[in-house]
Write a protein that holds these residues in place. Structure first.
Motif, PDB file in Angstrom:
ATOM      1  N   ASN A 169       0.801  -1.221   0.000  1.00  0.00           N
ATOM      2  CA  ASN A 169       0.000   0.000   0.000  1.00  0.00           C
ATOM      3  C   ASN A 169       0.834   1.272   0.000  1.00  0.00           C
ATOM      4  OD1 ASN A 169      -2.183  -1.678   0.052  1.00  0.00           O
ATOM      5  ND2 ASN A 169      -2.717  -1.309   2.177  1.00  0.00           N
ATOM      6  N   ALA A 170       1.856   1.334   0.842  1.00  0.00           N
ATOM      7  CA  ALA A 170       2.686   2.538   0.917  1.00  0.00           C
ATOM      8  C   ALA A 170       3.853   2.469  -0.066  1.00  0.00           C
ATOM      9  CB  ALA A 170       3.201   2.730   2.346  1.00  0.00           C
ATOM     10  N   GLY A 171       4.643   1.375   0.015  1.00  0.00           N
ATOM     11  CA  GLY A 171       5.811   1.250  -0.858  1.00  0.00           C
ATOM     12  C   GLY A 171       5.447   1.162  -2.324  1.00  0.00           C
ATOM     13  N   GLY A 172       4.411   0.394  -2.643  1.00  0.00           N
ATOM     14  CA  GLY A 172       3.993   0.261  -4.037  1.00  0.00           C
ATOM     15  C   GLY A 172       3.525   1.579  -4.619  1.00  0.00           C
ATOM     16  N   THR A 173       2.797   2.350  -3.809  1.00  0.00           N
ATOM     17  CA  THR A 173       2.336   3.667  -4.267  1.00  0.00           C
ATOM     18  C   THR A 173       3.514   4.600  -4.508  1.00  0.00           C
ATOM     19  OG1 THR A 173       0.254   3.403  -3.059  1.00  0.00           O
ATOM     20  CG2 THR A 173       0.879   5.650  -3.682  1.00  0.00           C
ATOM     21  N   LEU A 174       4.508   4.577  -3.606  1.00  0.00           N
ATOM     22  CA  LEU A 174       5.705   5.405  -3.795  1.00  0.00           C
ATOM     23  C   LEU A 174       6.461   4.996  -5.056  1.00  0.00           C
ATOM     24  CD1 LEU A 174       7.678   7.569  -2.859  1.00  0.00           C
ATOM     25  CD2 LEU A 174       8.732   5.853  -1.351  1.00  0.00           C
ATOM     26  N   ASN A 175       6.557   3.705  -5.324  1.00  0.00           N
ATOM     27  CA  ASN A 175       7.218   3.240  -6.550  1.00  0.00           C
ATOM     28  C   ASN A 175       6.554   3.838  -7.786  1.00  0.00           C
ATOM     29  OD1 ASN A 175       8.943   1.632  -5.027  1.00  0.00           O
ATOM     30  ND2 ASN A 175       7.771  -0.249  -5.362  1.00  0.00           N
TER      31      ASN A 175
END
Length: 350
Positions: free
Chosen positions: A108-114
């Motif tokens: 949720n957080a890391g994937g969105t930042l990617n």
């Protein structure tokens, strides 16, 4: 031909967006790796929806990719350079998040930042539309004065007559780990908008629903409820006397708003995207609706303990959305939603 990239393209909202933008003449690129089957088991499998899109949409291209794969996301955005990105991929259950905290946050957080960083590097002029959640408010809505009616809880404070607005606090509340990971993503989407000038928005969804939902007990309340009734399976009600209220919005109306934002994008915006008071219902009221529609009594058991961080009453104030995009409004009523979900489950089960 303009291109759209839809993450979570085999899910409820993602698939609806794929079909909607294809009808507007877009080449549709869907990113999905059926992670729901990993999160929820066989009942959460969405391959059927991927196959439906590949059959129905001649301009659909599927990309088997996990949004946690930073290099893979970078390469896809560099190659594709889409005209708009709709990000719906997520670990969507606040119950499941407590069991898989690293998978939840990394997705949720890391994937969105990617995705955001890849957009910044390769197509910063393209609108980035993020499917957030009303769980960013945690359980703070439970602090609003409530009154108990025969079949539901209702706000007993005129400030919230039309529901929860975007100015509502996200602080000093219990979010669940899912809610916390979505807050991180939500704030990052806003920040990439304001800091880098990228047209972004966060859509803080209420109960997103519709006929193409693979509803399971831990996610997809209305779809799962209808499925339980159809199969005469026992449904579990967790606390609040079954009078907890949710606002339900059809996936088509979600896609329509995304189209409106794409046509007139803004920087770092936030919208509470739900069915509003007009499409709200409690669990008890949902039971009555499906019993009337399907002709079967609802089998259920009651557990006198609510889910952690769960809302007692929540429906979205749609005033800001209607103000910014006056041509948009809810087109699918609660009756439409129940009927379409029931028909869809019947067709899938033969």
């Amino acid at each position: 031909m303009k291109k759209i990239l839809v993450t979570g393209s085999s899910g409820l909202i993602g698939s609806e967006v794929c079909v909607f933008f294809a009808k507007q003449g877009f080449a549709v690129h869907g990113l999905d790796n059926n992670q729901r089957a990993v999160f929820f088991g066989e009942a959460g499998d969405t391959r059927w929806n991927q196959q439906r899109l590949q059959t129905a949409l001649p301009e659909f291209a599927h990309h088997e990719l996990d949004i946690r794969d930073r290099a893979g996301v970078q390469e896809l955005l560099k190659t594709l350079r889409p005209d708009v990105i709709v990000h719906t991929a997520a670990q969507p259950s606040h119950d499941r998040a407590a069991q898989i905290p690293f998978d939840d946050f990394d997705t949720n957080a890391g994937g969105t930042l990617n995705l955001l960083e890849a957009v910044r590097q390769h197509c910063p002029e393209s609108p980035f539309i993020h499917m957030s959640t009303n769980k960013v408010y945690g359980d703070a809505p439970n602090n609003i004065a409530l009154k108990e009616l025969d079949t539901r809880w209702e706000y007993d404070d005129s400030t919230y007559e039309n529901g929860i607005a975007e100015s509502f606090t996200i602080d000093q509340s219990k979010h669940s780990l899912f809610g916390a990971s979505k807050v991180a993503a939500d704030v990052m989407v806003q920040e990439y908008g304001r800091y880098f000038g990228i047209p972004t928005c966060c859509l803080r969804g209420g109960c997103l629903t519709g006929p193409n939902h693979s509803g399971v007990e831990l996610h997809g309340f209305l779809s799962y409820l209808v499925k339980c009734n159809l199969e005469e399976r026992e449904y579990t009600v967790f606390g609040y006397k079954g009078k907890q209220v949710r606002d339900n919005i059809h996936s088509l109306d979600v896609a329509r708003f995304m189209w409106a934002f794409y046509q007139n994008p803004r920087i770092g915006e936030v919208y509470n995207l739900g069915g509003g008071k007009q499409n709200s219902c409690s669990i008890l009221e949902a039971f009555k609706r499906i019993e009337s529609l399907g002709g079967k009594p609802m089998k259920y058991k009651y557990v006198d303990k609510n889910r952690e961080g769960d809302h007692i009453c929540y429906y979205s104030d749609l005033s800001k959305m209607r103000s910014h995009y006056p041509d948009w409004d809810i087109t699918k009523s609660l009756d439409d939603i129940f009927s379409e979900i029931l028909i869809s489950w019947r067709e899938r089960q033969g």
